[in-house]
Enzyme design. Structure first.
Site, PDB file in Angstrom:
ATOM      1  N   SER A 189       0.802  -1.284   0.198  1.00  0.00           N
ATOM      2  CA  SER A 189      -0.150  -0.094  -0.125  1.00  0.00           C
ATOM      3  C   SER A 189       0.978   1.315  -0.120  1.00  0.00           C
ATOM      4  O   SER A 189       1.883   1.154   0.591  1.00  0.00           O
ATOM      5  CB  SER A 189      -1.054  -0.004   1.146  1.00  0.00           C
ATOM      6  OG  SER A 189      -1.317   1.266   1.514  1.00  0.00           O
ATOM      7  N   LYS A 233       0.845  -3.515   4.908  1.00  0.00           N
ATOM      8  CA  LYS A 233      -0.124  -4.056   3.949  1.00  0.00           C
ATOM      9  C   LYS A 233       0.570  -4.943   2.922  1.00  0.00           C
ATOM     10  O   LYS A 233       1.699  -4.768   2.347  1.00  0.00           O
ATOM     11  CB  LYS A 233      -1.031  -3.152   3.020  1.00  0.00           C
ATOM     12  CG  LYS A 233      -1.919  -2.294   4.053  1.00  0.00           C
ATOM     13  CD  LYS A 233      -2.986  -3.213   4.606  1.00  0.00           C
ATOM     14  CE  LYS A 233      -3.989  -4.015   3.522  1.00  0.00           C
ATOM     15  NZ  LYS A 233      -4.953  -2.911   2.837  1.00  0.00           N
ATOM     16  N   ASN A 235      -1.203  -7.105  -0.353  1.00  0.00           N
ATOM     17  CA  ASN A 235      -2.411  -7.431  -0.789  1.00  0.00           C
ATOM     18  C   ASN A 235      -2.578  -8.199  -1.922  1.00  0.00           C
ATOM     19  O   ASN A 235      -1.482  -8.422  -2.631  1.00  0.00           O
ATOM     20  CB  ASN A 235      -2.981  -5.973  -1.552  1.00  0.00           C
ATOM     21  CG  ASN A 235      -3.073  -4.867  -0.278  1.00  0.00           C
ATOM     22  OD1 ASN A 235      -3.373  -5.259   0.684  1.00  0.00           O
ATOM     23  ND2 ASN A 235      -2.598  -3.673  -0.793  1.00  0.00           N
ATOM     24  N   GLN A 258     -17.927  -8.133 -38.193  1.00  0.00           N
ATOM     25  CA  GLN A 258     -16.434  -7.900 -37.796  1.00  0.00           C
ATOM     26  C   GLN A 258     -16.372  -7.502 -36.406  1.00  0.00           C
ATOM     27  O   GLN A 258     -15.164  -7.473 -36.150  1.00  0.00           O
ATOM     28  CB  GLN A 258     -16.249  -6.346 -38.801  1.00  0.00           C
ATOM     29  CG  GLN A 258     -14.999  -5.817 -38.372  1.00  0.00           C
ATOM     30  CD  GLN A 258     -14.633  -4.542 -39.229  1.00  0.00           C
ATOM     31  OE1 GLN A 258     -14.483  -5.039 -40.521  1.00  0.00           O
ATOM     32  NE2 GLN A 258     -14.587  -3.427 -38.921  1.00  0.00           N
TER      33      GLN A 258
HETATM   34  N1  ARG Z   1     -13.191  -7.099 -41.973  1.00  0.00           N
HETATM   35  C1  ARG Z   1     -14.139  -7.939 -42.236  1.00  0.00           C
HETATM   36  C2  ARG Z   1     -14.612  -8.619 -41.190  1.00  0.00           C
HETATM   37  O1  ARG Z   1     -13.889  -8.673 -40.222  1.00  0.00           O
HETATM   38  C3  ARG Z   1     -13.876  -8.752 -43.401  1.00  0.00           C
HETATM   39  C4  ARG Z   1     -15.016  -9.282 -44.201  1.00  0.00           C
HETATM   40  C5  ARG Z   1     -15.555  -8.002 -44.917  1.00  0.00           C
HETATM   41  N2  ARG Z   1     -16.674  -8.594 -45.700  1.00  0.00           N
HETATM   42  C6  ARG Z   1     -17.308  -7.651 -46.369  1.00  0.00           C
HETATM   43  N3  ARG Z   1     -17.967  -8.152 -47.521  1.00  0.00           N
HETATM   44  N4  ARG Z   1     -17.220  -6.479 -46.209  1.00  0.00           N
HETATM   45  O2  ARG Z   1     -15.643  -9.166 -40.988  1.00  0.00           O
END
Ligand code: ARG
Length: 471
Positions: A284, A290, A292, A329
């Site tokens: 501490s 102390k 931790n 994504q």
């Molecule tokens: N960066 C995209 C992802 O991770 C890759 C695929 C993109 N495909 C598309 N038709 N925009 O999903």
């Protein structure tokens, strides 16, 4: 508004304008998915070789593409190429752009019969497979560490708890073996999940399959996939495997956080059962005395974060129409964070447990307190012929009497005992010992030290098999 250089995207043809700078900044996944470059290049190499074998691209062209990809990989590995989110939308565009820079227009042949939709699904599956293998190794290491401790403490008594109240004596080894069971199930789950991860999407192309004579099985073989995806639409839109991997992570974190919480409790002055090594504790800034248990606390705290990753994925996929949608994504951030966090916690808890000092004297003292042999006394009366319910009441009365007098069960005289039941004779004093209580639980799965030792052997044999399955 800034715009990107023409040619940096993979789809300029039907557009009048290049992508706006702020749109690229909003939509790029490069900072997250750059770490997939190895999987992306491995997938491209396998795809390209298959295209040549099937006569879809010429051998010489495939050779140029493969050599170019190998060069891109080497330059990334050496640090000569670094990710640039102002230039590339994702790792797939980056690799293709870098390939083009090296070998020119022929680079464009690599994407024959392929879409980023099946490409990204392939990359993520390859990464996920490696991640599950890593978690599997870590789960084995942690089990081995716990088994070593359990062996040392196969006969070390400690209080077993229910409701966090002292209940019955157990051995410290037996307590640790409970965690070995949890982590062993986690291991099994990681392997079952891996089998479902290990299916090849490539060949699905955008969503409907590709109008070329592809040999999907050969691509699967080359990449170590057990099977090819049976349905092209499912192949590009399925992220069950990410959800499952995060579920595996979530249960690992659940178990780690229970272990962490016990270590935190055990290392308090009130319990004083264990001491965490200085290397895994912190001090501490204000209270000089102390020490931790931060490694365990952080592990406990990070469990919530991994559950959040699991929920992010469930919410991402539910309600999503088929097939690929850009929403998907977002899968990688959750997957990477969940796996990285779980791996870091497995690593640190293995170190914490491996260096933990166990206060056996204090454990034994605590095991004897709290009327921990009361159930044994009731069982003693049952063996003398009393129905268990009646025995329970008799022992309850004895405990009440001891509480009033401020003494333990072993401190009553035979005459005092016999006031509660005429069935009690001198052999009662053997029953009221921790070692007797432990030894009596001599059944498979019980805490008798001989059973704990046998359980350690069984667990070691299972661990050996699990380890063999990893290689
Ligand atoms: N960066 C995209 C992802 O991770 C890759 C695929 C993109 N495909 C598309 N038709 N925009 O999903």
């Amino acid at each position: 508004m800034e715009t990107t250089k023409k040619g940096a995207t993979l789809w300029g043809g039907r557009f009048d304008k290049p992508l706006a700078g702020d749109m690229l900044a909003f939509s790029t996944s490069l900072p997250v998915d750059w770490r997939l470059y190895r999987e992306d290049i491995a997938g491209s190499l396998a795809h390209c070789r298959m295209l040549a074998k099937q006569g879809i691209v010429a051998e010489a062209e495939a050779d140029a593409i493969c050599a170019g990809l190998a060069d891109v990989l080497a330059k990334i590995e050496s640090g000569a190429i670094v990710p640039n989110a102002e230039r590339w939308e994702d790792v797939h565009s980056a690799v293709e752009d870098l390939l083009q820079e090296r070998i020119g227009a022929v680079a464009g042949k690599l994407h024959t019969a392929r879409s980023r939709n099946d490409q990204v699904a392939t990359d993520v599956r390859l990464w996920c497979r490696g991640a599950l293998d890593l978690l599997g190794e870590q789960l084995c290491r942690l089990q081995a560490t716990l088994l070593d401790h359990a062996e040392t403490h196969a006969a070390t008594p400690m209080p077993g708890y229910t409701h966090l109240q002292r209940a019955q004596p157990v051995t410290f080894g037996h307590h640790l073996l409970a965690y070995v069971e949890m982590f062993s199930r986690d291991f099994a789950r990681s392997r079952e999940c891996r089998a479902r991860v290990n299916v090849l999407p490539l060949g699905a192309a955008a969503l409907a399959g590709a109008p070329y004579p592809l040999d999907r099985a050969s691509v699967a073989r080359e990449l170590g996939f057990e099977a090819i995806a049976a349905n092209s639409m499912d192949a590009v839109s399925d992220r069950d495997f990410v959800i499952e991997a995060l579920h595996v992570c979530s249960l690992i974190m659940t178990h780690l956080s229970r272990l962490a919480a016990e270590v935190i409790l055990w290392s308090t002055a009130e319990f004083d059962f264990v001491e965490i090594d200085d290397a895994y504790a912190t001090g501490s800034s204000i209270m000089p005395q102390k020490k931790n248990p931060d490694a365990a606390e952080l592990t406990r705290g990070k469990a919530g974060r991994v559950f959040g990753d699991l929920f992010a994925m469930l919410t991402l996929v539910e309600g999503l129409p088929l097939t690929y949608n850009r929403d998907l994504q977002e899968d990688k951030e959750a997957l990477f964070d969940g796996v990285d966090t779980t791996a870091a916690c497995l690593e640190i808890m293995d170190a914490v447990m491996g260096s933990l000092r166990v206060n056996t004297a204090r454990l034994a003292e605590a095991a004897a307190g709290g009327f921990s042999t009361a159930t044994d006394l009731a069982d003693y009366l049952v063996k003398k012929g009393l129905p268990f319910r009646e025995a329970h009441t008799v022992v309850g009365n004895i405990v009440r009497c001891c509480l009033d007098r401020g003494c333990g069960l072993g401190e009553l005289t035979l005459e005092e005992y016999q006031e509660f039941s005429k069935h009690i004779s001198t052999d009662v004093f053997e029953v009221n010992t921790v070692s007797g209580s432990l030894a009596a639980r001599d059944i498979p799965g019980g805490t008798a030290p001989s059973r704990v030792k046998a359980a350690i052997e069984t667990a070691r044999a299972r661990l050996g098999q699990d380890r063999a399955a990893l290689t």
